[in-house]
Write a protein that holds these residues in place. Structure first.
Motif, PDB file in Angstrom:
ATOM      1  N   ALA A  77       0.841  -1.198   0.000  1.00 25.76           N
ATOM      2  CA  ALA A  77       0.000   0.000   0.000  1.00 25.76           C
ATOM      3  C   ALA A  77       0.877   1.249   0.000  1.00 25.76           C
ATOM      4  N   ARG A  80       1.199   3.325   4.609  1.00 30.08           N
ATOM      5  CA  ARG A  80       1.438   2.224   5.537  1.00 30.08           C
ATOM      6  C   ARG A  80       2.227   2.740   6.731  1.00 30.08           C
ATOM      7  N   ILE A  90      -2.325  -4.061  -0.315  1.00 29.87           N
ATOM      8  CA  ILE A  90      -3.623  -4.049  -0.984  1.00 29.87           C
ATOM      9  C   ILE A  90      -3.779  -5.380  -1.715  1.00 29.87           C
ATOM     10  N   TRP A 143     -11.460  -4.561  -3.751  1.00 28.53           N
ATOM     11  CA  TRP A 143     -10.206  -4.483  -3.001  1.00 28.53           C
ATOM     12  C   TRP A 143     -10.425  -4.650  -1.497  1.00 28.53           C
ATOM     13  N   LYS A 145      -7.768  -3.872   2.116  1.00 27.32           N
ATOM     14  CA  LYS A 145      -6.463  -3.402   2.589  1.00 27.32           C
ATOM     15  C   LYS A 145      -6.129  -4.131   3.878  1.00 27.32           C
ATOM     16  N   THR A 147      -3.428  -4.162   7.037  1.00 28.95           N
ATOM     17  CA  THR A 147      -2.400  -3.391   7.735  1.00 28.95           C
ATOM     18  C   THR A 147      -1.810  -4.256   8.849  1.00 28.95           C
ATOM     19  N   ARG A 206     -10.630   1.431  -4.689  1.00 24.97           N
ATOM     20  CA  ARG A 206      -9.291   0.997  -4.314  1.00 24.97           C
ATOM     21  C   ARG A 206      -8.753   1.842  -3.184  1.00 24.97           C
TER      22      ARG A 206
END
Length: 208
Positions: A77, A80, A90, A143, A145, A147, A206
């Protein structure tokens, strides 16, 4: 006084005239009113449809996505947490089937030991944000994400918690009702601390 009396007479006369209108005239007026209302509703509906973005048909009109519908890729990503590890990634899912489908929810995440799904290590997932149905057309994308708890320090790296950093060649990301998908980063390996990850819900936009 004369003016007031004249006004009363005129109002009464108008009422009498209206009462004597033939039924056909009254029905015609009613029909015209109904027609105007119908035309107004159609105009409002057309304006609403024109304003709606392409591909936002009600999710109920498309079936749930199947595992075979997806092809997955992953990359780091842009936004971050600081550190030497992956930080955030991602995962991009492309609908490779011939029809639109719907997916909804937060993913599950595991790291694949030695790149083998049979040696998965499930990560503790923290969900971020609310989930909504996402309709994906053929060739369209969705999408999520991920982390991670970042690895600190230089090449060797360390975890703030005192645990040893983990390094894995690939991830296994599960979509609710749509299968688990093994994916490697376009560049590099997945490095993380504490076997924890924060995930967003599947989105038609996205993330960064």
């Amino acid at each position: 006084m004369r003016d007031r009396h004249s006004t009363r007479v005129t109002a009464a006369a108008l009422t009498a005239i209206a009462a004597t209108l033939p039924p056909v005239a009254a029905q015609t007026a009613s029909a015209r009113t109904a027609s105007a209302r119908t035309a107004s509703a159609r105009t409002a509906s057309a304006a609403s449809a024109e304003a709606a973005p392409t591909g936002t048909a009600p999710a109920s009109r498309a079936p749930a996505c199947t595992p075979e519908a997806w092809e997955a890729t992953a990359y780091q990503a842009a936004q971050r947490p600081p550190g030497a590890g992956t930080g955030a990634a991602i995962v991009e899912f492309t609908n490779v089937s011939a029809r639109a489908c719907v997916v909804r929810g937060h993913p599950t995440v595991a790291v694949a030991g030695n790149g083998s799904p049979e040696r998965n290590l499930p990560l503790k997932v923290t969900r971020q944000g609310s989930a909504a149905p996402v309709r994906v057309a053929p060739g369209g994308r969705a999408w999520v994400k991920l982390t991670f708890v970042p690895v600190r320090g230089g090449a060797d790296g360390y975890c703030v918690s005192g645990a040893a950093p983990g390094m894995f060649p690939s991830l296994v990301v599960g979509l609710p009702g749509a299968g688990k998908h093994q994916v490697a980063l376009v560049e590099g390996e997945i490095t993380e601390c504490d076997n924890k990850v924060t995930v967003t819900a599947v989105s038609a936009t996205r993330p960064s």
